[in-house]
Design a protein around this motif. Sequence first.
Motif, PDB file in Angstrom:
ATOM      1  N   LEU A   1       3.688   0.023  12.529  1.00 56.14           N
ATOM      2  CA  LEU A   1       2.899  -1.035  11.907  1.00 56.14           C
ATOM      3  C   LEU A   1       3.229  -2.180  12.343  1.00 56.14           C
TER       4      LEU A   1
ATOM      5  N   ALA B   1      -0.311  -4.312  11.704  1.00 57.20           N
ATOM      6  CA  ALA B   1      -1.346  -3.542  10.633  1.00 57.20           C
ATOM      7  C   ALA B   1      -1.818  -4.546   9.329  1.00 57.20           C
TER       8      ALA B   1
ATOM      9  N   LEU C   1      -3.174  -0.417   5.202  1.00 56.72           N
ATOM     10  CA  LEU C   1      -2.567   0.839   5.430  1.00 56.72           C
ATOM     11  C   LEU C   1      -3.243   1.843   4.351  1.00 56.72           C
TER      12      LEU C   1
ATOM     13  N   THR D   1      -2.826   5.512   2.767  1.00 56.39           N
ATOM     14  CA  THR D   1      -1.585   6.635   2.574  1.00 56.39           C
ATOM     15  C   THR D   1      -1.916   7.234   1.083  1.00 56.39           C
TER      16      THR D   1
END
Length: 579
Positions: free
Chosen positions: A134, A139, A142, A144
């Motif tokens: 990441l 990043a 994200l 998830t």
Amino acid sequence: MPVRPNLLDYRKACVEFTWDDARAALSGLPGGGLNIAHEAVDRHAAGPLAGHEALRFIRADGSSTSVTFSALALEAARFAGVLEELGVRPGERVFSLLGRVPPLYSAVLGTLKHGSVFCPLFSAFGPEPVRQRLSLGGARVLVTTASLYRRKIAGIRTALPELRHVLLVDADEAPGPDTLDLGALMREVTPAAGTALTGPEDMALLHFTSGTTGTPKGAIHVHDAVAAHYATGRFALDLHPQDIYWCTADPGWVTGTSYGIVAPLVHGVTSIVDEEEMDVDRWYGILAGQRVTVWYTAPTALRLLMKAGTGHAEGHDLSALRFVASVGEPLNPEVVVWGQEAFGLPVHDNWWQTETGGIMIANFPALPIRPGSMGLPLPGVEAALVKRDAADRPVIEDGEAVLVSSPGEVGELALRPGWPSMFRGYLHEDERYRRCFAGGWYLTGDLAKRDPDGYYWFVGRGDDVIKSSGHLIGPFEVESSLMEHPAVAQAGVVGVPDPVAGEMVKAFVELRPGHEPDDALRLEIIGFARKRLGPAVAPRQLDFTPALPRTRSGKILRRLLKARELGLPEGDTSTVEGQ
Ligand code: ATP
Ligand code: MG
């Protein structure tokens, strides 16, 4: 059924085909430009395939949910809308840490549609490999699950200042203060009206390599890659719109994107997505129950099926299956032959890398298979073997690489740059990228040889090849011979220092169920290998092991076997299975 090309057609295609032919088969964006999401879903959603099943998710209990091309296009537009609303800018990185769940697919396609860059991570990674990637990838977003967030991200969040938004696909009522509920955002958002006007050379995907040889590299891929996904999906996997296709690769690796998502969608094919982990009986159940026609899997999975015995295949109707292909590691001839028994079909090996973005060398659907060979270069792909000097460096004369010309001679597998899915860089590692090219070629780091018909045979990774008494020994050849012994399930072979021979071949062997790891069996297997390979190449030492060390993508980690054997530091183990 479509007519399959024969060898003559193949040779003709190699001469006539150019990547522009593949680009011409794509539609391009209405306002000009090229975008993978448009080719994969939007154009189908606007045409006769709108109501066709794009994805079929299989749950733990075997029940399934179907998603049509038009539904998928809408989900992607919603995800793109969410990114817009969050103020994510084109080119910024959206990561996923997810298993094979439906929101993954909207996230990949929505990110591309939005013009930002998608990077999948393997959901079984621990917090440190996740943080590394990441952070390296910068990043911004994200995607998830709540549980993965709690276990792997919450503790490292402060170490990731660039990570602005964490979107949870299964947030409960009150998602944490640092996270957003993706489902709620998707329900409320206005779907993105159009697709970002990306050009073929705009960055689309970031894929980390498996880390088999060391620290993983972030390979950059651009939208033009879709031309290669399209062409290779046809040439190497024989995809046609009526197919039921199953790619078992984890979405955290390049195969999961190139052939688990993009290639089948571009071809308008229905993909099976199994949300569960591998299980022998479940897999046969899916192949039979879903009437899978084209199956793309990996040697590690096939070896597991083989270890379990053909009994599991019995009672399953696999008559719909017409093509089985494998990638990721060398495919032992033993497995190809076993495939014929278990599925009534041979397994077609093909070769490529994260860096190549798509299949480069393959045992084509219609061409005779050579068990143990990776096959022939795809039309559009110019491959060669570059000579190496005594110090294992490529031989370059007057700026040109010196190529191996005689059949059977080992060289470093090289590809002429210029195919659409070629990586355009290693993120933040320009020097490492430049070092991959020399004398007009991209050097793959793999050693191979070619037979008189042009089929390529994998010898080993440059780093894994063993030099013993002046012989160059490829671990693959030795491992394949060992696997022909009825007690051997899998084998990993390395070179260990020897005062006389320079290096000596040492094997690590995983046994099939029902065999005892004792000295008698050890001697028997060594004797068996000596008969097949001769004393110079056969292992001189053999250890039994309950499980060979593997990368998370299932590759045998010879560098770790060697480091452990020699008591050396283990190096980067972030991608080692079970760590
Ligand atoms: P890293 O580059 O980080 O060390 P990796 O090379 O294993 O990891 P990938 O890009 O996932 O990462 O794997 C590509 C490599 O896998 C190839 O270079 C080759 O060594 C091996 N490979 C893939 N397919 C085959 C095949 N069909 N036969 C032999 N080897 C294969
Ligand atoms: Mg590699």
